[in-house]
Motif scaffolding. Structure first.
Motif, PDB file in Angstrom:
ATOM      1  N   LYS A 164      22.063 -38.619  70.719  1.00  0.00           N
ATOM      2  CA  LYS A 164      23.188 -39.064  70.164  1.00  0.00           C
ATOM      3  C   LYS A 164      24.583 -38.211  70.001  1.00  0.00           C
ATOM      4  N   TYR A 173      29.354 -38.442  72.063  1.00  0.00           N
ATOM      5  CA  TYR A 173      30.270 -38.918  71.828  1.00  0.00           C
ATOM      6  C   TYR A 173      30.873 -39.705  72.911  1.00  0.00           C
ATOM      7  N   TRP A 215      22.067 -45.170  78.000  1.00  0.00           N
ATOM      8  CA  TRP A 215      22.539 -45.879  76.286  1.00  0.00           C
ATOM      9  C   TRP A 215      21.896 -47.041  76.353  1.00  0.00           C
ATOM     10  N   TYR A 230      25.779 -48.254  71.378  1.00  0.00           N
ATOM     11  CA  TYR A 230      27.013 -48.019  71.486  1.00  0.00           C
ATOM     12  C   TYR A 230      27.710 -48.543  70.587  1.00  0.00           C
ATOM     13  N   ALA A 248      34.003 -43.715  72.204  1.00  0.00           N
ATOM     14  CA  ALA A 248      32.585 -44.854  72.013  1.00  0.00           C
ATOM     15  C   ALA A 248      31.171 -43.131  71.375  1.00  0.00           C
ATOM     16  N   TYR A 249      30.976 -43.849  70.226  1.00  0.00           N
ATOM     17  CA  TYR A 249      29.494 -43.059  69.510  1.00  0.00           C
ATOM     18  C   TYR A 249      28.073 -43.799  70.398  1.00  0.00           C
ATOM     19  N   CYS A 250      27.316 -43.068  71.427  1.00  0.00           N
ATOM     20  CA  CYS A 250      26.493 -43.469  72.397  1.00  0.00           C
ATOM     21  C   CYS A 250      25.352 -42.962  71.418  1.00  0.00           C
TER      22      CYS A 250
END
Length: 135
Positions: free
Chosen positions: A2, A4, A44, A47, A131-133
């Motif tokens: 995980k 950003y 990814w 996300y 974004a969180y990925c």
């Protein structure tokens, strides 16, 4: 893993319209889907664009992003205001381009902050969304 990422939005994206930000992000991220057989290797498998509310709920300190637009629902920052300390693990650009740190769980990437700033400076007048990925 995980992480950003900062997604540099195309010029003209209405950064105060959450739907426009999400649509622009989807176009930027699409070439890097893990399940694609054509194109570059995927980066990814899911996300989401970080809203200010989600970040606070998950213990993130918004004060670490002083240039973020206060009236935007997502964490949106003028690219011109980003510096080395703002370098997230990955940066996605409108080319499209995916750039990321070479850091691992055991090794740092001392050059990444400077490289990220070089990328940021290539996009004057743009905005980036956090974004969180997961990849």
């Amino acid at each position: 893993m995980k992480f950003y990422a900062l997604l540099i939005l195309p010029l003209g994206t209405d950064v105060y319209d959450g739907s426009a930000v999400e649509a622009a992000a989807a176009r930027l991220m699409q070439p890097f889907e893990m399940w694609r057989d054509d194109g570059p290797p995927g980066e990814w498998d899911y996300y989401w664009c970080c809203t200010r509310e989600w970040l606070v709920e998950h213990g993130e300190d918004l004060a670490e992003w002083p240039a973020a637009l206060a009236d935007a629902g997502h964490l949106v920052v003028p690219v011109d205001a980003l510096c080395e300390g703002d370098a997230t693990f990955a940066v996605v650009t409108p080319e499209p381009g995916w750039f990321n740190s070479r850091a691992t769980y055991t090794d740092d990437d001392a050059a990444w902050g400077g490289r990220a700033v070089e990328i940021f400076r290539g996009f004057p007048g743009h905005y980036a969304v956090l974004a969180y990925c997961h990849g």
